[in-house]
Design a protein around this motif. Structure first.
Motif, mmCIF file in Angstrom:
data_model
loop_
_atom_site.group_PDB
_atom_site.id
_atom_site.type_symbol
_atom_site.label_atom_id
_atom_site.label_comp_id
_atom_site.label_asym_id
_atom_site.label_seq_id
_atom_site.Cartn_x
_atom_site.Cartn_y
_atom_site.Cartn_z
ATOM 1 N N HIS A 172 0.870 -1.183 0.000
ATOM 2 C CA HIS A 172 0.000 0.000 0.000
ATOM 3 C C HIS A 172 0.900 1.223 0.000
ATOM 4 O O HIS A 172 2.047 1.168 0.447
ATOM 5 C CB HIS A 172 -0.937 -0.002 1.218
ATOM 6 C CG HIS A 172 -0.213 0.051 2.546
ATOM 7 N ND1 HIS A 172 -0.101 1.191 3.303
ATOM 8 C CD2 HIS A 172 0.446 -0.925 3.231
ATOM 9 C CE1 HIS A 172 0.586 0.927 4.406
ATOM 10 N NE2 HIS A 172 0.929 -0.349 4.383
ATOM 11 N N GLU A 173 0.402 2.326 -0.507
ATOM 12 C CA GLU A 173 1.214 3.527 -0.655
ATOM 13 C C GLU A 173 1.270 4.339 0.632
ATOM 14 O O GLU A 173 0.345 4.315 1.444
ATOM 15 C CB GLU A 173 0.647 4.400 -1.774
ATOM 16 C CG GLU A 173 0.695 3.773 -3.146
ATOM 17 C CD GLU A 173 0.009 4.647 -4.178
ATOM 18 O OE1 GLU A 173 0.729 5.386 -4.873
ATOM 19 O OE2 GLU A 173 -1.235 4.599 -4.278
ATOM 20 N N SER A 174 2.368 5.075 0.801
ATOM 21 C CA SER A 174 2.492 5.986 1.933
ATOM 22 C C SER A 174 1.452 7.094 1.793
ATOM 23 O O SER A 174 1.178 7.574 0.697
ATOM 24 C CB SER A 174 3.906 6.581 1.978
ATOM 25 O OG SER A 174 4.228 7.200 0.734
ATOM 26 N N GLY A 175 0.859 7.472 2.912
ATOM 27 C CA GLY A 175 -0.186 8.495 2.892
ATOM 28 C C GLY A 175 -0.712 8.771 4.282
ATOM 29 O O GLY A 175 -0.079 8.426 5.291
ATOM 30 N N MET A 176 -1.911 9.360 4.358
ATOM 31 C CA MET A 176 -2.468 9.782 5.634
ATOM 32 C C MET A 176 -2.693 8.618 6.595
ATOM 33 O O MET A 176 -2.508 8.752 7.804
ATOM 34 C CB MET A 176 -3.788 10.529 5.414
ATOM 35 C CG MET A 176 -3.637 11.855 4.697
ATOM 36 S SD MET A 176 -5.238 12.636 4.392
ATOM 37 C CE MET A 176 -5.849 12.830 6.081
ATOM 38 N N LEU A 177 -3.112 7.481 6.080
ATOM 39 C CA LEU A 177 -3.448 6.342 6.940
ATOM 40 C C LEU A 177 -2.362 5.274 6.978
ATOM 41 O O LEU A 177 -2.535 4.249 7.642
ATOM 42 C CB LEU A 177 -4.753 5.690 6.453
ATOM 43 C CG LEU A 177 -6.001 6.565 6.389
ATOM 44 C CD1 LEU A 177 -7.190 5.747 5.886
ATOM 45 C CD2 LEU A 177 -6.325 7.158 7.757
ATOM 46 N N SER A 178 -1.258 5.504 6.279
ATOM 47 C CA SER A 178 -0.292 4.423 6.079
ATOM 48 C C SER A 178 0.344 3.924 7.374
ATOM 49 O O SER A 178 0.533 2.710 7.544
ATOM 50 C CB SER A 178 0.795 4.861 5.093
ATOM 51 O OG SER A 178 1.459 6.021 5.550
ATOM 52 N N ILE A 179 0.696 4.822 8.306
ATOM 53 C CA ILE A 179 1.340 4.380 9.550
ATOM 54 C C ILE A 179 0.380 3.526 10.372
ATOM 55 O O ILE A 179 0.712 2.424 10.810
ATOM 56 C CB ILE A 179 1.826 5.590 10.373
ATOM 57 C CG1 ILE A 179 2.937 6.328 9.617
ATOM 58 C CG2 ILE A 179 2.324 5.144 11.745
ATOM 59 C CD1 ILE A 179 3.446 7.564 10.324
ATOM 60 N N TRP A 180 -0.834 4.058 10.571
ATOM 61 C CA TRP A 180 -1.845 3.336 11.338
ATOM 62 C C TRP A 180 -2.198 2.006 10.674
ATOM 63 O O TRP A 180 -2.297 0.969 11.337
ATOM 64 C CB TRP A 180 -3.085 4.211 11.475
ATOM 65 C CG TRP A 180 -4.294 3.504 11.992
ATOM 66 C CD1 TRP A 180 -4.524 3.091 13.270
ATOM 67 C CD2 TRP A 180 -5.442 3.106 11.226
ATOM 68 N NE1 TRP A 180 -5.747 2.469 13.355
ATOM 69 C CE2 TRP A 180 -6.326 2.462 12.126
ATOM 70 C CE3 TRP A 180 -5.811 3.236 9.888
ATOM 71 C CZ2 TRP A 180 -7.559 1.947 11.709
ATOM 72 C CZ3 TRP A 180 -7.025 2.735 9.483
ATOM 73 C CH2 TRP A 180 -7.889 2.098 10.380
ATOM 74 N N LEU A 181 -2.347 2.024 9.354
ATOM 75 C CA LEU A 181 -2.719 0.825 8.621
ATOM 76 C C LEU A 181 -1.597 -0.214 8.666
ATOM 77 O O LEU A 181 -1.848 -1.404 8.888
ATOM 78 C CB LEU A 181 -3.057 1.184 7.177
ATOM 79 C CG LEU A 181 -3.684 0.091 6.307
ATOM 80 C CD1 LEU A 181 -5.026 -0.332 6.882
ATOM 81 C CD2 LEU A 181 -3.856 0.586 4.874
ATOM 82 N N GLN A 182 -0.362 0.231 8.460
ATOM 83 C CA GLN A 182 0.771 -0.701 8.465
ATOM 84 C C GLN A 182 0.932 -1.364 9.829
ATOM 85 O O GLN A 182 1.129 -2.575 9.925
ATOM 86 C CB GLN A 182 2.056 0.040 8.083
ATOM 87 C CG GLN A 182 3.315 -0.814 8.108
ATOM 88 C CD GLN A 182 3.305 -1.916 7.063
ATOM 89 O OE1 GLN A 182 2.741 -1.737 5.989
ATOM 90 N NE2 GLN A 182 3.916 -3.043 7.369
ATOM 91 N N ARG A 183 0.856 -0.571 10.885
ATOM 92 C CA ARG A 183 1.002 -1.132 12.229
ATOM 93 C C ARG A 183 -0.116 -2.135 12.525
ATOM 94 O O ARG A 183 0.116 -3.193 13.109
ATOM 95 C CB ARG A 183 0.988 -0.012 13.260
ATOM 96 C CG ARG A 183 2.256 0.838 13.258
ATOM 97 C CD ARG A 183 2.123 2.007 14.196
ATOM 98 N NE ARG A 183 3.375 2.756 14.298
ATOM 99 C CZ ARG A 183 3.512 3.897 14.982
ATOM 100 N NH1 ARG A 183 2.460 4.401 15.618
ATOM 101 N NH2 ARG A 183 4.675 4.506 15.026
ATOM 102 N N GLY A 184 -1.342 -1.780 12.115
ATOM 103 C CA GLY A 184 -2.465 -2.672 12.362
ATOM 104 C C GLY A 184 -2.347 -3.981 11.610
ATOM 105 O O GLY A 184 -2.592 -5.058 12.170
ATOM 106 N N MET A 185 -1.955 -3.908 10.348
ATOM 107 C CA MET A 185 -1.812 -5.136 9.562
ATOM 108 C C MET A 185 -0.657 -5.987 10.078
ATOM 109 O O MET A 185 -0.738 -7.221 10.070
ATOM 110 C CB MET A 185 -1.629 -4.795 8.080
ATOM 111 C CG MET A 185 -2.895 -4.262 7.420
ATOM 112 S SD MET A 185 -2.812 -4.213 5.605
ATOM 113 C CE MET A 185 -1.612 -2.887 5.371
ATOM 114 N N SER A 186 0.403 -5.341 10.523
ATOM 115 C CA SER A 186 1.526 -6.100 11.088
ATOM 116 C C SER A 186 1.101 -6.834 12.342
ATOM 117 O O SER A 186 1.499 -7.989 12.561
ATOM 118 C CB SER A 186 2.696 -5.153 11.398
ATOM 119 O OG SER A 186 3.206 -4.569 10.213
ATOM 120 N N ARG A 187 0.297 -6.171 13.180
ATOM 121 C CA ARG A 187 -0.193 -6.840 14.389
ATOM 122 C C ARG A 187 -1.043 -8.061 14.054
ATOM 123 O O ARG A 187 -1.046 -9.056 14.787
ATOM 124 C CB ARG A 187 -1.021 -5.868 15.237
ATOM 125 C CG ARG A 187 -0.201 -4.898 16.073
ATOM 126 C CD ARG A 187 -1.043 -4.268 17.159
ATOM 127 N NE ARG A 187 -2.191 -3.567 16.620
ATOM 128 C CZ ARG A 187 -2.194 -2.287 16.264
ATOM 129 N NH1 ARG A 187 -1.084 -1.574 16.385
ATOM 130 N NH2 ARG A 187 -3.285 -1.713 15.798
#
Length: 218
Positions: free
Chosen positions: A54-69
């Motif tokens: 997924h591309e870097s953007g407004m939700l990317s940090i929150w989304l990446q951390r959530g999917m990693s969890r």
């Protein structure tokens, strides 16, 4: 069969496309814009991509951390570089962009963006140096009092142990001992605690181990 997925993220929903190793589209659709929604979308279709981008953007940090969890093999990629590839495609839409991202996941033609973990953010907060500004006076140093007090205590205890009990010398121990001679033990221990935190954060990010030196560095 190896599968690859692309997520085109908006504030309301995420467009998803899954392709196989030859680039053939296996599934497409939308889900709510949250990690659980992505996980549910794959689970409901019995799909397990080996790479999700997924591309870097407004939700990317929150989304990446959530999917990693959740254990999803997700990677955040540089949006500007991905845009160059996606802009050349004829089908410009959320679905088309998701398919384009899935193809990037398959080929590996993307640039990953490092997303700090929540633990790294907490540790970063602990090692933020205290700063004082008043007129012509401007200095920074000491261990910040923001963050977890227990962690600060543990860092101070570790620094004290390094200076007083650890027999094996290192550049950090040598520096701390010299500083204690000039500024006193308490200030040296606090300074060493901050350096330990910075060192651990760097080792964590780079996935490296601490390298002891045989002799003290002057």
């Amino acid at each position: 069969m190896k599968l690859y997925a692309g997520l085109d993220v908006s504030l309301k929903e995420i467009s998803i496309c899954v392709v196989d190793g030859e680039g053939k589209t296996i599934a497409q659709g939308n889900c709510p814009a949250d990690p659980e929604g992505v996980m549910g979308w794959f689970r409901n279709r019995s799909l397990a991509p080996q790479q999700i981008v997924h591309e870097s953007g407004m939700l990317s940090i929150w989304l990446q951390r959530g999917m990693s969890r959740l254990g999803l093999p997700a990677t955040c990629i540089d949006a500007r570089k991905a845009h160059k590839s996606l802009s050349a495609r004829l089908n410009k839409s959320d679905v088309g962009d998701a398919e384009g991202l899935a193809q990037l996941a398959r080929t590996g033609w993307f640039t990953p963006v490092h997303i700090r973990s929540e633990g790294a953010d907490r540790l970063r907060g602990l090692v933020t140096p205290k700063r004082h500004q008043s007129g012509a006076v401007d200095w920074s140093g000491r261990l910040s009092k923001c963050g977890d007090g227990v962690m600060r205590s543990l860092l101070f205890e570790a620094a004290t142990t390094l200076i007083t009990r650890v027999r094996k010398f290192s550049a950090l121990k040598s520096w701390a001992i010299r500083l204690a001679g000039r500024r006193g033990f308490a200030k040296a221990a606090v300074a060493a605690a901050r350096k330990l935190a910075v060192l651990m954060l760097t080792m964590w990010k780079k996935e490296t181990e601490f390298n002891w030196q045989k002799e003290a560095v002057a």
